[in-house]
Structure formats: structure tokens, C-alpha cells
Design a protein around this motif. Structure first.
Motif, PDB file in Angstrom:
ATOM      1  N   ASN A 622       0.974  -0.985  -0.075  1.00 34.23           N
ATOM      2  CA  ASN A 622       0.017  -0.118   0.076  1.00 34.23           C
ATOM      3  C   ASN A 622       1.006   1.247  -0.171  1.00 34.23           C
ATOM      4  O   ASN A 622       1.151   1.733   1.001  1.00 34.23           O
ATOM      5  N   PRO A 623       1.469   1.581  -1.022  1.00 31.81           N
ATOM      6  CA  PRO A 623       2.330   2.731  -1.184  1.00 31.81           C
ATOM      7  C   PRO A 623       1.777   4.078  -0.836  1.00 31.81           C
ATOM      8  O   PRO A 623       2.617   4.968  -0.530  1.00 31.81           O
ATOM      9  N   HIS A 624       0.476   4.239  -0.836  1.00 33.26           N
ATOM     10  CA  HIS A 624      -0.073   5.306  -0.420  1.00 33.26           C
ATOM     11  C   HIS A 624      -0.146   5.665   1.265  1.00 33.26           C
ATOM     12  O   HIS A 624      -0.498   7.004   1.746  1.00 33.26           O
ATOM     13  N   ILE A 625       0.265   4.561   1.891  1.00 35.24           N
ATOM     14  CA  ILE A 625       0.187   4.498   3.423  1.00 35.24           C
ATOM     15  C   ILE A 625       1.843   4.170   3.792  1.00 35.24           C
ATOM     16  O   ILE A 625       2.056   4.791   4.771  1.00 35.24           O
ATOM     17  N   ASN A 626       2.326   3.370   3.249  1.00 39.53           N
ATOM     18  CA  ASN A 626       3.488   3.010   4.023  1.00 39.53           C
ATOM     19  C   ASN A 626       4.642   3.661   3.540  1.00 39.53           C
ATOM     20  O   ASN A 626       4.699   4.203   2.385  1.00 39.53           O
ATOM     21  N   TYR A 627       5.935   3.580   4.143  1.00 40.58           N
ATOM     22  CA  TYR A 627       6.947   4.087   3.970  1.00 40.58           C
ATOM     23  C   TYR A 627       7.722   3.312   2.791  1.00 40.58           C
ATOM     24  O   TYR A 627       7.700   2.060   2.574  1.00 40.58           O
ATOM     25  N   PHE A 628       8.684   4.036   2.207  1.00 37.54           N
ATOM     26  CA  PHE A 628       9.478   3.185   0.959  1.00 37.54           C
ATOM     27  C   PHE A 628      10.818   3.029   1.527  1.00 37.54           C
ATOM     28  O   PHE A 628      11.496   2.198   0.968  1.00 37.54           O
ATOM     29  N   ARG A 629      11.221   3.284   2.570  1.00 43.18           N
ATOM     30  CA  ARG A 629      12.375   3.114   3.267  1.00 43.18           C
ATOM     31  C   ARG A 629      12.280   2.501   4.664  1.00 43.18           C
ATOM     32  O   ARG A 629      11.540   2.928   5.549  1.00 43.18           O
ATOM     33  N   ASN A 630      12.642   1.499   5.110  1.00 44.17           N
ATOM     34  CA  ASN A 630      12.682   0.880   6.309  1.00 44.17           C
ATOM     35  C   ASN A 630      13.999   0.875   7.002  1.00 44.17           C
ATOM     36  O   ASN A 630      15.277   0.360   6.599  1.00 44.17           O
ATOM     37  N   PRO A 631      13.944   1.907   8.253  1.00 48.51           N
ATOM     38  CA  PRO A 631      15.021   1.981   9.128  1.00 48.51           C
ATOM     39  C   PRO A 631      15.548   0.605   9.738  1.00 48.51           C
ATOM     40  O   PRO A 631      14.902  -0.110  10.184  1.00 48.51           O
ATOM     41  N   VAL A 632      16.941   0.356   9.626  1.00 52.28           N
ATOM     42  CA  VAL A 632      17.460  -1.000  10.172  1.00 52.28           C
ATOM     43  C   VAL A 632      17.246  -0.900  11.733  1.00 52.28           C
ATOM     44  O   VAL A 632      16.783  -2.096  12.053  1.00 52.28           O
ATOM     45  N   SER A 633      17.076   0.057  12.442  1.00 52.61           N
ATOM     46  CA  SER A 633      16.898   0.190  13.821  1.00 52.61           C
ATOM     47  C   SER A 633      15.523  -0.300  13.937  1.00 52.61           C
ATOM     48  O   SER A 633      15.180  -0.794  15.353  1.00 52.61           O
ATOM     49  N   GLY A 634      14.532   0.253  13.138  1.00 49.77           N
ATOM     50  CA  GLY A 634      13.041  -0.284  13.366  1.00 49.77           C
ATOM     51  C   GLY A 634      12.901  -1.697  13.375  1.00 49.77           C
ATOM     52  O   GLY A 634      12.060  -2.207  13.960  1.00 49.77           O
ATOM     53  N   VAL A 635      13.802  -2.526  12.207  1.00 49.74           N
ATOM     54  CA  VAL A 635      13.330  -3.797  12.328  1.00 49.74           C
ATOM     55  C   VAL A 635      14.147  -4.547  13.802  1.00 49.74           C
ATOM     56  O   VAL A 635      13.378  -5.509  14.070  1.00 49.74           O
ATOM     57  N   LEU A 636      14.995  -3.979  14.227  1.00 49.20           N
ATOM     58  CA  LEU A 636      15.551  -4.534  15.297  1.00 49.20           C
ATOM     59  C   LEU A 636      14.463  -4.287  16.481  1.00 49.20           C
ATOM     60  O   LEU A 636      14.268  -5.211  17.461  1.00 49.20           O
ATOM     61  N   GLU A 637      13.978  -3.189  16.448  1.00 51.51           N
ATOM     62  CA  GLU A 637      12.625  -2.813  17.604  1.00 51.51           C
ATOM     63  C   GLU A 637      11.657  -3.999  17.379  1.00 51.51           C
ATOM     64  O   GLU A 637      10.953  -4.290  18.424  1.00 51.51           O
ATOM     65  N   LEU A 638      11.261  -4.174  16.047  1.00 56.58           N
ATOM     66  CA  LEU A 638      10.346  -5.181  15.840  1.00 56.58           C
ATOM     67  C   LEU A 638      10.489  -6.479  16.604  1.00 56.58           C
ATOM     68  O   LEU A 638       9.799  -7.066  17.012  1.00 56.58           O
ATOM     69  N   GLU A 639      11.896  -6.808  16.360  1.00 60.33           N
ATOM     70  CA  GLU A 639      12.058  -8.248  16.615  1.00 60.33           C
ATOM     71  C   GLU A 639      12.311  -8.203  18.051  1.00 60.33           C
ATOM     72  O   GLU A 639      11.798  -9.186  18.853  1.00 60.33           O
TER      73      GLU A 639
END
Length: 717
Positions: A622-639
Motif C-alpha cells: 500500500n504505497p499510499h500509506i507505507n514508507y518506502f524506506r525501512n530503518p534498520v533500527s526499526g527492524v531491530l525494535e520489531l524483533e
């Protein structure tokens, strides 16, 4: 004074400070004057006598001596006090010594204007400062003001007579045993108000009190009280806020004509000779005393216990719902207390939503526990039944800190009149008004926070429209059931808007909070932790729980995880649902994130920030909602969020629904199935839809998912 003994004993005090668990915070360093100072301090424990000289000495770099009650100068303690610069109140040379050292600047002084420890913290009566003690009541002492006035009297007399009356100058120098006059002429005299506030105030039996009881027959109440109170503070840990007020310059009080006439008199004036301005000086000393007493007690560092105790005292009902007390405390804290001019403990500066949710820091729980132990309240289920007499009945002065610390805590903030008026207003506020106002405040804060973050992190061409990221509130047909609906990672509330509208058309209230770092830009998300997301969901629950009788919590992807996390802690949630909860990620590149993080930290260490890899490309459904860049730190927080939720699934007890897409390219269906099995609820369901996408709340056939969720909510009893 023996300076060597002072220095070596100072090392002992430093060691004691290091061994104790007291957390000492010093405020108002900018108010420390360059000149001779009398520090006037509120007196509650012996700790002030022991630790304050050491800490003030560290700041001003000259010795700090103190006046202490003569009763303390017996045995080993008396010898110790003398070595740290304490002088007995019955020392016949005390005034001469104090004035001499203030004139020369060789030492500053600590004086306790109450004259002794004020164990009940009751210092105001009928609008006047009045000190209660074991022998009765009396006003605070004016001794500090008198000594400061006398020091400044002689300083100005030295300046005026230096050239005009050298014989008198020599006589005064000899009298005070001053070797050089220059420091006297170049100095000024100040009184510095100081407040010391302890938190939490508890008197527990401890190893010191047990030892004292064993060794001393019929131990006096006074000794037992001090060992239990002060021993608990030092050994169990206490926050000690030391706050310096604006200095009072004594020179400005010497302008009265009769005082100036005595200062410049060519007649010889002995140290204790009566002078014409003596009565005027006494009146001035009284005025100064009122000024520094007001300053001392206006600087009390207000903490959670102060608010709880004051509310408990002022709520006009005998029976108080525990949740109602938490709401009133929250409302007091969020009512812009800066307007009242009070100083707040650092824990009151942080987010206070925990008071409305699960009191996970045990702020109220610990307060109510001690109140129940001391008979101030009785607890029946979730109802607090107070004994109002405990706030007005007299107690033995030497046992009140043990027998009724709640009254002591309430007394401490009694002089803060604006705060008391604020607390009284909210203590009497009807409960239904309180709930609506709290929901309104939290909703406004969420919108203001989004506006601020949107403005700060806006990136032209990348940040979406505001309607994508702002929180959503849909009003229902009744206030029976509300839903907190949480969006996923790198998305925004708009992601769950279709489901929210479906639930709203079925009569439910729905609130979709914005997770911090979302709805703005990837740079914002890169700065956030999963605990920021948890806090956003907590606030969403707090809003809905103050609008509706029952609350259901659910979410999509990472939002589903956050819904499960909250449900593992809050037992009042009616039901929980998670759509494609991201317990295990399909994306193979996520496995490389830990290595990338190590690389980034190494690059930062060697100062090669340009070589860091902070973002990876994202191709959203859903490009009208989601970011096109994913922060590495964010993936770590998700884990980290995944790991935290995985450990708590068995704590979930309310009805639960897990919905999954069989062809999910982001989340492994096996992971959500495993999570479902670990959920501790007896009433739980797992639905697998034959979709080949992750975002099943939007797009083709999403109404099937909406229907399944509505059926789950509708079926809750």
C-alpha cells in the motif's frame, strides 16, 4: 575547628554516601552566591546534618559547618559531629565563631530554622509558620537572620571606619581574631534557602533497628523512630532532592536610618553591647525569617505520594474506588502544575498513563499498601475505605513517622496553597466529568503530538498527507463497547480505517492510535523504540476505557503484536484480536539486520558515519500509506517486540482471535499459528484466509476479514 579532622571525616561521609542507596539530586546550583552564606534548611532527619555539609562543600569549595542541637553532642556521635564541622547550639562561643567565619569567608554555615527535627512536617497553622515538637508549638527561630544581620553590620562597620576610626577597626579585628581585613571588605553576606525532600518516605524495620532492639532494653521511641526511618532511607533507597533557592542579600536590609547610624557610630561597640537599632534589627530578622521560611517550603519537590495523600485527605467520601483515585491523581498531574509554581519530582515529568492502565511502576500500589498497614485505610475488593480521623488526630511526636507517614506526607505539601487548591478542585470533581475530561485530554495530546512530529519530520515528496497519519476516532451508537485498533509497522492509522468504519457502522466506538515514528517519515521511525509503540497503545486504551464500559483491543501485523502485549498485562480487556501478527518474518533480509547493526555501531565508533547503512528499501503493498524506506533500527525494535510478546502469550486470559493469510509474503503463517497455540485463553479461535497478500484488511475480499472480526466482537459476553 580542626581542618585535618574535617577533611578526613569528610572522606568518611563520602564513603557513607557511596554505600547508601540514596539517590541525591541537586537543583538550583545557579543560586549559589559568591560570598559568605548561611544555608537555612528544613530539618526532618539526621541525614541533613551528616550529608548536606559534604555535598554543599563539593559545590562551593570551602568548608561548610553547621549548628546542631546540643543533645546530639553526646558520646561517639558528638565527637563525630564536631569533626565534620558541627557546633552545639549551647556552645558559648558559637555566635562569635559564626560571625567571624562569615566575615572572612573561611566557612559557610548550615542552620535549621525549625531548631530541631520536625518529624510530623506540620509547619503551618492558621496561615502562620508554627513548629510542632514534643514539648508543644512555637514559631521558627530567627537566629539565622540575626546572625546574618550581625555579620553584615560588622562588615559595613569595617568598611566605613577603615580610614576614619582605625582604633575601633583594630579592636574589632582582635575581637574576631581576624588576621587580614581585605577578605572582610571584599565579601558580602547571604542567606540561601534550601529544601530537602525525600521520596518515598517509609519507616521499615531494618537490620539497624533489629540490632538496636536486641542490644538496648526499653529502647526509647525517639531512637527507634530515627533508626527505622533514617535507616530505611539509607539502606532501602530514597530519592533526596536538594534544592537551592534564590539567595537573600542581607546588605539590602541595612538601609534603615537607625541601623546605618549605628554602623557608622564613632563610639566603641562591644560584641554584645546593646545598640539603639537592636529592636529594629529584631523586626528585620523576623521579616527575613518569614521570607526564607516561605522560600524553603515553596521548594518542596512534589511527588506521587504527595498527590495521593492530599487527594485521600480532601476527597469528601469515605469510600473511594481505587481506579477513581488513580484518575484523580492523573488529572492533577496533567493539569499543568507549572501554573501552581511547584517543583515536580522527575517521575512526574514522564508519561503518567500508567496510572490509568496497570500502575506497572506500583506508584499507587505501594502508597495504598503503607496506608493500609498504618490503618489510614482499609481495602475491600477495589474499594479504599479511609479513616479521615488519621489526618487530624494527634500522634506521639516521636512515633508519627512510624505510625502515620501518610499524614506526614500530606503535611509536607500543605504550605503549597496553589497546589492544594488545585487538588481540592479535582478531589470534589464528579467522577463522570473526570472520565470525559481525561479522554479529551489524552485525545488532544495525541493529536498535538502528531502535529508536532509531522512538522518536525516532514520530508517533501516522501511524507504522506496528514489524513493518512493522524489518529482516528469514530463515535459509536452507545458507550457500551469500544475498540482500540492498532496499525502495523511502517504504516499509519489510515491502514485500519476501513475496518474502523465497518465497526463504527455496527454501533461501536473505535480509536486507532498512531504509533510513534509512523505517519511522518522513516527518519522519525528510526529514532523510536518498541516501548514508544507500547505507550501509544496504552494511551489508546486509556482513551477508550474512559469513553466506554467495555474495551476490545486488536491490530494488524505489528499492531496485532501490540494488542496481544497489552492484553497480557490488562485483565479488564474484554477481548483481543490479531490480524497477521508478525511473530516470524518471511523477509530473508531481516536476518542480516543484526549484522548491519553491528556494522553501523562500528562505523560510528570509528567516525565513518557515511559508511553506515541506516535504511533498506521497502516495496509496500500500500504505497499510499507505507514508507518506502525501512530503518534498520526499526527492524531491530520489531524483533525485540516479537521476543517480548512471545514470553507473555500464556498470560492472556480473555477471548482471543487470530486471523492469518495463508499466502502472506511478510509474516510466516506458522509463526501466527504457534502464537495462537501459546495464548493462554480457553476461548480462542484461529481463522486462515486463502489470500496471497499481507495487508488483508484492505483490497479484494477484505470485507470477509471485517465480518470475521465483527462476529468475534459481537459474540463477546
Amino acid at each position: 575547628m580542626n581542618p585535618f579532622a574535617y577533611r578526613t571525616t569528610g572522606l568518611a561521609i563520602k564513603t557513607l554516601a557511596g554505600l547508601s542507596k540514596a539517590e541525591i539530586r541537586i537543583h538550583g546550583r545557579e543560586n549559589l552566591p559568591e560570598g559568605s552564606a548561611l544555608f537555612v534548611v528544613n530539618h526532618f532527619t539526621r541525614i541533613e546534618t551528616l550529608l548536606l555539609p559534604y555535598h554543599i562543600h563539593k559545590l562551593v569549595k570551602i568548608p561548610v559547618w553547621s549548628l546542631a542541637d546540643y543533645q546530639f553532642f553526646e558520646g561517639a556521635l558528638g565527637a563525630f559531629l564536631e569533626k565534620v564541622g558541627a557546633v552545639s547550639t549551647k556552645n558559648p562561643h558559637r555566635d562569635l565563631l559564626i560571625i567571624k567565619t562569615l566575615l572572612t569567608g573561611e566557612a559557610n554555615w548550615i542552620i535549621f530554622p525549625e531548631g530541631r527535627m520536625v518529624k510530623n512536617k506540620k509547619i503551618v497553622e492558621k496561615g502562620r509558620f508554627m513548629i510542632s515538637y514534643a514539648g508543644g508549638k512555637r514559631p521558627p527561630h530567627t537566629g539565622a537572620a540575626t546572625l546574618a544581620l550581625r555579620a553584615e553590620f560588622y562588615r559595613q562597620r569595617f568598611r566605613i571606619l577603615f580610614n576614619e576610626f582605625p582604633d575601633e577597626v583594630r579592636q574589632l579585628l582582635d575581637r574576631f581574631r581576624i588576621d587580614a581585613i581585605e577578605p572582610v571588605l571584599d565579601n558580602n553576606t547571604y542567606i540561601v534557602p534550601v529544601n530537602v525532600t525525600y521520596y518515598p518516605l517509609r519507616a521499615y524495620e531494618n537490620i539497624l533497628s533489629r540490632l538496636a532492639v536486641r542490644l538496648i532494653d526499653d529502647i526509647p521511641d525517639r531512637m527507634l523512630d530515627e533508626i527505622m526511618t533514617e535507616g530505611s532511607m539509607l539502606m532501602s533507597g530514597v530519592d533526596m532532592d536538594i534544592r537551592f533557592g534564590k539567595p537573600i542579600e542581607i546588605r539590602s536590609f541595612m538601609e534603615r536610618s537607625i541601623i546605618k547610624k549605628d554602623i557608622s557610630s564613632k563610639h566603641r561597640i562591644g560584641f554584645d553591647d546593646p545598640i539603639p537599632s537592636k529592636q529594629v534589627m529584631r523586626n528585620v530578622a523576623l521579616k527575613i525569617m518569614q521570607e526564607y521560611m516561605s522560600a524553603i517550603y515553596s521548594m518542596t519537590t512534589v511527588n506521587h505520594d504527595h498527590i495521593f495523600a492530599s487527594l485521600l485527605k480532601q476527597i469528601p467520601f469515605k469510600k473511594i474506588d481505587r481506579n477513581d483515585l488513580k484518575r484523580r491523581a492523573f488529572y492533577v498531574v496533567k493539569s499543568n502544575l507549572d501554573e501552581t509554581g511547584v517543583y515536580l519530582h522527575e517521575k512526574l515529568h514522564s508519561d503518567q498513563t500508567h496510572l490509568l492502565i496497570d500502575d506497572r511502576f506500583n506508584m499507587l500500589k505501594n502508597f495504598v499498601k503503607i496506608a493500609e498497614q498504618k490503618g489510614v485505610v482499609n481495602i475491600t475488593n477495589n474499594t479504599i475505605i479511609k479513616d479521615a480521623s488519621k489526618f487530624i488526630s494527634p500522634f506521639d511526636f516521636h512515633r508519627i513517622r512510624i505510625d502515620n507517614p501518610i499524614a506526614v506526607i500530606a503535611n509536607e505539601v500543605e504550605p503549597l496553597k496553589k497546589l492544594q487548591r488545585r487538588i481540592r478542585r479535582y478531589a470534589w470533581m464528579p467522577g463522570f466529568w473526570l472520565k470525559r475530561n481525561i479522554a479529551r485530554i489524552l485525545m488532544k495530546n495525541a493529536m498535538d503530538e502528531f502535529e508536532q512530529d509531522y512538522k518536525e519530520f516532514y520530508i517533501d515528496g516522501e511524507t504522506k498527507e496528514k489524513d493518512i497519519g493522524k489518529p482516528i476516532l469514530i463515535k459509536g451508537a452507545s458507550r457500551d463497547t469500544g475498540v482500540v485498533l492498532v496499525h502495523g509497522y511502517m504504516a499509519a492509522p489510515f491502514e485500519v480505517k476501513d475496518l474502523a468504519e465497518v465497526l463504527g457502522r455496527n454501533g461501536l466506538w473505535v480509536y486507532a492510535p498512531r504509533l510513534k515514528g509512523h505517519g511522518t517519515s522513516p527518519e522519525d521511525l528510526a529514532q523510536r523504540t518498541y516501548t514508544d509503540w507500547v505507550a501509544a497503545v496504552e494511551k489508546g486504551y486509556a482513551i477508550m476505557s474512559h469513553l466506554c464500559s467495555r474495551v476490545v483491543v486488536g491490530g494488524f501485523s505489528a499492531g496485532g503484536l501490540l494488542a496481544l502485549e497489552l492484553s497480557s498485562r490488562l485483565k479488564d480487556i474484554k477481548g483481543v484480536f490479531a490480524v497477521c501478527p508478525s511473530m516470524r518474518l518471511q523477509d530473508f533480509s531481516s536476518k542480516f539486520v543484526p549484522a548491519v547493526d553491528v556494522w553501523n555501531r562500528w562505523m560510528k565508533k570509528v567516525r565513518l558515519d557515511g559508511a553506515k547503512m541506516e535504511f533498506v528499501e521497502n516495496r509496500p503493498e500500500n504505497p499510499h500509506i507505507n514508507y518506502f524506506r525501512n530503518p534498520v533500527s526499526g527492524v531491530l525494535e520489531l524483533e525485540r517486540l516479537m521476543d517480548a510478546v512471545d514470553d507473555r502469550l500464556s498470560d492472556i486470559r480473555m477471548p482471543a482471535l487470530v486471523v492469518q493469510s495463508s499466502g502472506d509474503p511478510v509474516v510466516r503463517p506458522g509463526g501466527s499459528r504457534r502464537a495462537f497455540k501459546r495464548i493462554g485463553s480457553e476461548d480462542k479461535s484461529y481463522i486462515l484466509f486463502n489470500f496471497d497478500r499481507h495487508g488483508i484488511l484492505l483490497g479484494k475480499d477484505s470485507e470477509k476479514v471485517h465480518k470475521a472480526i465483527w462476529n468475534f466482537i459481537e459474540g463477546l459476553n
